[in-house]
Scaffold this motif. Sequence first.
Motif, mmCIF file in Angstrom:
data_model
loop_
_atom_site.group_PDB
_atom_site.id
_atom_site.type_symbol
_atom_site.label_atom_id
_atom_site.label_comp_id
_atom_site.label_asym_id
_atom_site.label_seq_id
_atom_site.Cartn_x
_atom_site.Cartn_y
_atom_site.Cartn_z
ATOM 1 N N PHE A 69 0.841 -1.202 0.000
ATOM 2 C CA PHE A 69 0.000 0.000 0.000
ATOM 3 C C PHE A 69 0.870 1.244 0.000
ATOM 4 N N ASP B 272 -5.933 7.141 14.307
ATOM 5 C CA ASP B 272 -7.251 7.078 13.665
ATOM 6 C C ASP B 272 -7.202 7.652 12.255
ATOM 7 N N ILE C 55 -5.276 5.215 9.824
ATOM 8 C CA ILE C 55 -6.068 4.011 9.546
ATOM 9 C C ILE C 55 -7.216 4.346 8.599
ATOM 10 N N GLU C 56 -7.856 5.475 8.837
ATOM 11 C CA GLU C 56 -8.992 5.876 8.010
ATOM 12 C C GLU C 56 -8.577 6.233 6.587
ATOM 13 N N ASN C 57 -7.389 6.807 6.433
ATOM 14 C CA ASN C 57 -6.977 7.337 5.140
ATOM 15 C C ASN C 57 -5.964 6.474 4.384
ATOM 16 N N THR C 58 -5.561 5.364 4.990
ATOM 17 C CA THR C 58 -4.645 4.443 4.307
ATOM 18 C C THR C 58 -5.420 3.165 4.001
ATOM 19 N N LYS C 59 -5.781 3.020 2.737
ATOM 20 C CA LYS C 59 -6.664 1.924 2.352
ATOM 21 C C LYS C 59 -5.874 0.711 1.861
ATOM 22 N N PHE C 60 -6.181 -0.434 2.404
ATOM 23 C CA PHE C 60 -5.633 -1.698 1.899
ATOM 24 C C PHE C 60 -6.476 -2.847 2.425
ATOM 25 N N ASP C 61 -6.401 -3.951 1.707
ATOM 26 C CA ASP C 61 -7.139 -5.157 2.102
ATOM 27 C C ASP C 61 -6.274 -6.016 3.014
ATOM 28 N N GLU D 79 -8.390 -5.885 14.576
ATOM 29 C CA GLU D 79 -8.115 -5.451 13.197
ATOM 30 C C GLU D 79 -7.486 -4.057 13.150
ATOM 31 N N LYS D 80 -8.035 -3.130 13.920
ATOM 32 C CA LYS D 80 -7.508 -1.759 13.906
ATOM 33 C C LYS D 80 -6.035 -1.741 14.316
ATOM 34 N N ARG E 224 -3.863 -3.105 11.486
ATOM 35 C CA ARG E 224 -3.720 -2.129 10.403
ATOM 36 C C ARG E 224 -2.681 -1.071 10.771
#
Length: 441
Positions: A117, A298, A301-307, A338-339, A342
């Motif tokens: 990512f 926060d 985590i909210e602004n870094t997108k990955f699966d 999970e949080k 991440r």
Amino acid sequence: MDIKRVAIDAVNETIVMTVVHMDYKGQVQKRINEKMPLATVKGFRKGAVPKDLVEKQYGRPIKIEEVNKVVELALSRFLQSERLNLLGTPLPKIDENFSWDAEELVFEYEIGLAPEFQLDLEAKNDIVKYLVTADDKMIEEQVVRIQKQFGKAIPQDVVAESYDVSGTFSNVEKGIDEKSKISLSIFKDKKTADQFIGKKVGDVVTVNTKGLFEDDHQLMDVLKVSHDDVHGLEIDVDFTIEEINGTELAELNQELFDKLFGEGNVASLEDLKVKIKEDAEIQFAQQAEQKLMSDVTDFLIENTKFDLPAEFLKKWLQTVGEKKLSPEEAEVEYARSEKGLRFQLIEGKALAENNIQITFEDLKTFTSKAIKSQMAQFGQTNPTDAEVEGIVARVLSNQEEVKRLSEQVVSEKMLGIFKEKANPKTKEVTYDAFIAASYGE
């Protein structure tokens, strides 16, 4: 042996291992030969059992054991050679049609991969770095609090407005049973305080939690209820009076100043106020740093997108730990963790991209600073280097403490990177305003 990776998606793969006879034949025969002198079969003397009978009796379990050894070693070496960034550990797939008699034995393992990512620490944000100040009102209240703390308690028969009241708050339904010492000024509404006037030891005063204090968060300290419960909490609590005291305030003199801050460090009321402000703002700064770290976490985590390989990790969670989890329990555990996972990945990438490494010297420096701060809180403002180094050595000899402190050092480094890259705006506020901002109000 043939080993290959089969991609399912970006974060899920299967490792397929095909084991043939030659991969294990030699070791199986060696083990059977070793069994020959020891084998016992009815009708034959020990050591004289025909080889085919020994193979029939011991061959399958030996084969299974040796194949498993071959597979485990090959899998370990393959993972090292491929340099895979795994999440969890490989999970064997169950094949209902698997047969140990097959010419080729196929083993499959599910693996979860850490995602690739992009991390943008300089992304636009509205994060605030709070500079929390101690205002005059707070300082004056602290001066009086010190005078009362070191003053002379004078037992009283009945409650008056300026007295302190000790007792127990209770509510059976909510499980509240907390001892507390309060002054009547703590209450938001004078009508509530007036209920205590004239009461004696043993009397019970019932108050309602709604609007009991200026800030509902005080319920957390006084009644020990959770933050989630304090907002809108509207229950009756009984306060059983156990002690009533008036206070003869301590004189603000050199003896008291020396007792509090060491000889000669404070010499006047103005010095005292300066010291109170300094000490309070050091504590506020620590709390502000904690909030900043929480807000940064926060935001990233909210602004870094990955699966994530979520389904794999849920299955993996069922297999680890002393107690095996059910699918439902693993689902709950995954949601809970999970949080953190991440952010752990984000944090690792940020440190790597900025060439930040944690050294033992970093750990020693951080621990030394923390110890000095703790000692200062207990009046030891000038410990010797030898004293501090001795405590540091003892602390860092404990592996659990090393792990905990290392995590704090990493957080400190991470926060430093974010301050530099993202440049959060600074806002000066009073402590009351900071508390309101911290709880989203």
